[in-house]
Write a protein that holds these residues in place. Structure first.
Motif: not given
Length: 79
Positions: A1-8, A74-79
């Motif tokens: 699984m790849n998780i991206k936290v996006i922000g400056v 959210l993580i559990k729904s993508y497993k």
């Protein structure tokens, strides 16, 4: 699984990153968690508001700090 936290790199972005780290630990899933802070990379991803969260290339949270419990769901729904 790849998780991206996006922000400056703002305070909200840091809080979202911390919440993601906690959620990954609590679920025990194997995930690559990365921060995307470069403006060009953010634009390439098509994200218009920060902080945002992407799981496996899908934008799941945009413009707010999600709680750890929401991220766990959210993580559990993508497993």
């Amino acid at each position: 699984m790849n998780i991206k936290v996006i922000g400056v790199g703002c305070e909200k972005c840091s809080r979202l990153y911390e919440n993601v780290q906690k959620a990954v630990q609590e679920t025990g899933c194997e995930a690559e968690v990365e921060k995307v802070e470069d403006l060009i990379d953010i634009v390439k991803l098509g994200v218009m508001s920060a902080p945002s969260l992407m799981i496996d290339g899908k934008l799941v949270v945009s413009g707010r700090v999600a709680k750890t419990s929401e991220i766990i769901t959210l993580i559990k729904s993508y497993k």
